[in-house]
Design a protein around this motif. Sequence first.
Motif, short mmCIF file in Angstrom:
data_model
loop_
_atom_site.label_atom_id
_atom_site.label_comp_id
_atom_site.label_asym_id
_atom_site.label_seq_id
_atom_site.Cartn_x
_atom_site.Cartn_y
_atom_site.Cartn_z
N LYS A 107 0.84 -1.20 0.00
CA LYS A 107 0.00 0.00 0.00
C LYS A 107 0.87 1.25 0.00
O LYS A 107 1.61 1.51 0.94
N GLN A 108 0.80 2.03 -1.08
CA GLN A 108 1.47 3.32 -1.15
C GLN A 108 0.56 4.37 -0.52
O GLN A 108 -0.58 4.54 -0.95
N ILE A 109 1.06 5.07 0.49
CA ILE A 109 0.22 6.00 1.25
C ILE A 109 0.81 7.41 1.20
O ILE A 109 1.98 7.62 1.51
N ALA A 110 -0.02 8.37 0.81
CA ALA A 110 0.41 9.76 0.80
C ALA A 110 0.50 10.28 2.23
O ALA A 110 -0.28 9.89 3.10
N GLY A 111 1.45 11.19 2.49
CA GLY A 111 1.59 11.81 3.80
C GLY A 111 1.09 13.24 3.78
O GLY A 111 0.38 13.67 2.87
N ALA A 112 1.49 14.01 4.79
CA ALA A 112 1.05 15.40 4.90
C ALA A 112 1.60 16.26 3.77
O ALA A 112 0.97 17.22 3.33
N LEU A 113 2.81 15.92 3.29
CA LEU A 113 3.42 16.68 2.21
C LEU A 113 3.23 16.03 0.86
O LEU A 113 3.24 16.71 -0.17
N ALA A 114 3.07 14.71 0.84
CA ALA A 114 2.93 14.00 -0.43
C ALA A 114 1.57 14.27 -1.05
O ALA A 114 0.55 14.06 -0.44
N LYS A 115 1.57 14.73 -2.29
CA LYS A 115 0.32 15.05 -2.98
C LYS A 115 0.18 14.24 -4.27
O LYS A 115 -0.79 14.42 -4.99
N ARG A 116 1.14 13.37 -4.53
CA ARG A 116 1.04 12.60 -5.76
C ARG A 116 1.67 11.23 -5.58
O ARG A 116 2.83 11.10 -5.23
N ILE A 117 0.86 10.20 -5.82
CA ILE A 117 1.34 8.83 -5.81
C ILE A 117 1.48 8.38 -7.26
O ILE A 117 0.51 8.42 -8.02
#
Length: 219
Positions: free
Chosen positions: A156-166
Amino acid sequence: MTIHKEGTTSIVIAAIIVAVASLTANYFLMPAFGYIYLAILFILIVLFLFIVSFFRIPNRHFSEGENKIIAPADGKVVVIEEMVDDEYFKGKRLQMSIFMSPANVHVNRYPVSGKIVYNQYHKGKYLVAWHPKSSTDNERQSIVIDKKSKGEILVKQIAGALAKRICNYAKVGEEAKQNDELGFIKFGSRVDVLLPIGIEIKVQLNQKVQGGVTVLATW
């Protein structure tokens, strides 16, 4: 070391911003405030180099093995626990979670070889990646790989608080090859691996791992 293809646009934009900001600061601050200009220039260069380093792909000797489950990402192991998966398995699994800070390499790799049988994107929140609910509430992409004669695992690839693109390269029906690129997550994130109960764990909580190198568990 090489630069990942996902970084091309970001690096070009960063270079333009640094160049424009530098020329603007030079025009207004030189020569009367030369020391301020040099300080701004230094900060701009450091930020640019950080962005370039974020998209780096270091040269590595990958670990391989039919019985090995390899770390899909760089980072720190923040969760090793049994849980109930409601998305795909509908039952108990062993969850192992790797937190990726902005300083980590952000390439994601297949932990095992096998057939891709599931690939689903989920919209969601942007909680900090170490938050317990980020696995179920954040933007994420779930991929299930069927390892012949062994079983299925979910990555599972999970976006964080800064990540806006998977970025995800998996396609249902194709064969995944251990350590090949599964995808990329931009700017701070997390990767979960859901494994069968009873599998032999090879890492500990808070251990730093390397994608494609560290063995998380064995069948």
